[in-house]
Design a protein around this motif. Structure first.
Motif, PDB file in Angstrom:
ATOM      1  N   SER A   1     -29.243 -92.663 -13.394  1.00 43.01           N
ATOM      2  CA  SER A   1     -29.272 -91.708 -14.271  1.00 43.01           C
ATOM      3  C   SER A   1     -28.468 -90.423 -13.599  1.00 43.01           C
ATOM      4  O   SER A   1     -27.945 -89.324 -14.348  1.00 43.01           O
ATOM      5  CB  SER A   1     -30.501 -91.248 -14.916  1.00 43.01           C
TER       6      SER A   1
ATOM      7  N   TRP B   1     -22.015 -92.842 -16.508  1.00 46.60           N
ATOM      8  CA  TRP B   1     -23.668 -92.988 -16.411  1.00 46.60           C
ATOM      9  C   TRP B   1     -24.052 -94.271 -17.169  1.00 46.60           C
ATOM     10  O   TRP B   1     -23.343 -94.983 -17.739  1.00 46.60           O
ATOM     11  CB  TRP B   1     -24.125 -91.711 -17.513  1.00 46.60           C
TER      12      TRP B   1
ATOM     13  N   VAL C   1     -24.890 -97.096 -10.420  1.00 45.92           N
ATOM     14  CA  VAL C   1     -24.806 -95.959 -11.196  1.00 45.92           C
ATOM     15  C   VAL C   1     -26.229 -95.822 -11.906  1.00 45.92           C
ATOM     16  O   VAL C   1     -26.587 -96.722 -12.597  1.00 45.92           O
ATOM     17  CB  VAL C   1     -23.618 -96.260 -12.414  1.00 45.92           C
TER      18      VAL C   1
ATOM     19  N   VAL D   1     -20.756 -98.783 -18.439  1.00 50.80           N
ATOM     20  CA  VAL D   1     -21.225 -97.441 -18.483  1.00 50.80           C
ATOM     21  C   VAL D   1     -20.720 -96.503 -19.503  1.00 50.80           C
ATOM     22  O   VAL D   1     -19.863 -97.101 -20.224  1.00 50.80           O
ATOM     23  CB  VAL D   1     -20.747 -97.179 -17.094  1.00 50.80           C
TER      24      VAL D   1
ATOM     25  N   GLY E   1     -25.576 -90.503 -12.478  1.00 51.45           N
ATOM     26  CA  GLY E   1     -24.187 -90.759 -12.608  1.00 51.45           C
ATOM     27  C   GLY E   1     -23.354 -90.611 -11.409  1.00 51.45           C
ATOM     28  O   GLY E   1     -23.853 -90.722 -10.399  1.00 51.45           O
TER      29      GLY E   1
ATOM     30  N   TRP F   1     -18.536 -84.450 -16.021  1.00 49.16           N
ATOM     31  CA  TRP F   1     -19.412 -84.103 -14.996  1.00 49.16           C
ATOM     32  C   TRP F   1     -19.323 -82.559 -14.855  1.00 49.16           C
ATOM     33  O   TRP F   1     -18.419 -82.061 -14.948  1.00 49.16           O
ATOM     34  CB  TRP F   1     -18.818 -84.796 -13.705  1.00 49.16           C
TER      35      TRP F   1
ATOM     36  N   THR G   1     -28.578 -99.571 -15.664  1.00 48.38           N
ATOM     37  CA  THR G   1     -27.860 -99.306 -14.561  1.00 48.38           C
ATOM     38  C   THR G   1     -26.812-100.220 -14.333  1.00 48.38           C
ATOM     39  O   THR G   1     -26.662-101.376 -14.936  1.00 48.38           O
ATOM     40  CB  THR G   1     -28.781 -99.042 -13.254  1.00 48.38           C
TER      41      THR G   1
END
Length: 130
Positions: A76, A51, A74, A124, A78, A129, A57
Motif C-alpha cells: 500500500s 500501487w 508492491v 498494479v 506504493g 506519486w 500486493t
C-alpha cells in the motif's frame, strides 16, 4: 471580383502566412513536454507510481519474468516508476492471482535506493506519486 482573382488572392494569403510561420522567431505551436523530475523540493512535480490492484500486493522481480529473483513487493506504500510515464515493456507471461488478470507487460519500478525492479503491469494500478 472574379472567381480566378479570388482564388489568386487566397493562394497569395496562404503563401504569405506560411512564409511568416516559417520565419525564425515566429510563434510556433506549443509542444507537449515531459514533467521534470525535481524531487525533494517544495515545488516538485509528481512522479508516477504503482500501487496494489484490487487489494492484491504484487511481486517485484529482478527481470521481466516470473522466474526471476524476487526483489520486493508492491504494498500500500506504493513504488515509484523508473520512467516518467510508467512505460510498460514486453516480457514473460504471468497471471496476477488465481482467476485474476494475466499478460506479458512489465513496468520498471524503483526501490528506496533507486534500484530497478520489474512488476507485472496488470497486477498494479498506476497513478501519480506525491
Amino acid at each position: 471580383m472574379s472567381l480566378n482573382r479570388t482564388r489568386s488572392a487566397l493562394a497569395a494569403a496562404a503563401l504569405t502566412g506560411a512564409a511568416l510561420l516559417a520565419a525564425p522567431g515566429a510563434a510556433q505551436a506549443a509542444q507537449p513536454t515531459q514533467p521534470t523530475r525535481t524531487e525533494g523540493t517544495a515545488t516538485a512535480r509528481t512522479w508516477p507510481g504503482v500501487w496494489p490492484y484490487n487489494g492484491h500486493t504484487a511481486t517485484v522481480r529482478a527481470s521481466r519474468s516470473t522466474g526471476a529473483a524476487k526483489t520486493g513487493t508492491v504494498t500500500s506504500a506504493g513504488r515509484k516508476c523508473s520512467e516518467d510515464l510508467c512505460q510498460a515493456y514486453s516480457g514473460g507471461s504471468y497471471t496476477c492471482w488465481s482467476g485474476g488478470p494475466s499478460g506479458n507487460s512489465w513496468i520498471g519500478v524503483l526501490d528506496s535506493k533507486n534500484r530497478l525492479g520489474w512488476v507485472a503491469a496488470k497486477c498494479v494500478g498506476v497513478s501519480r506519486w506525491s
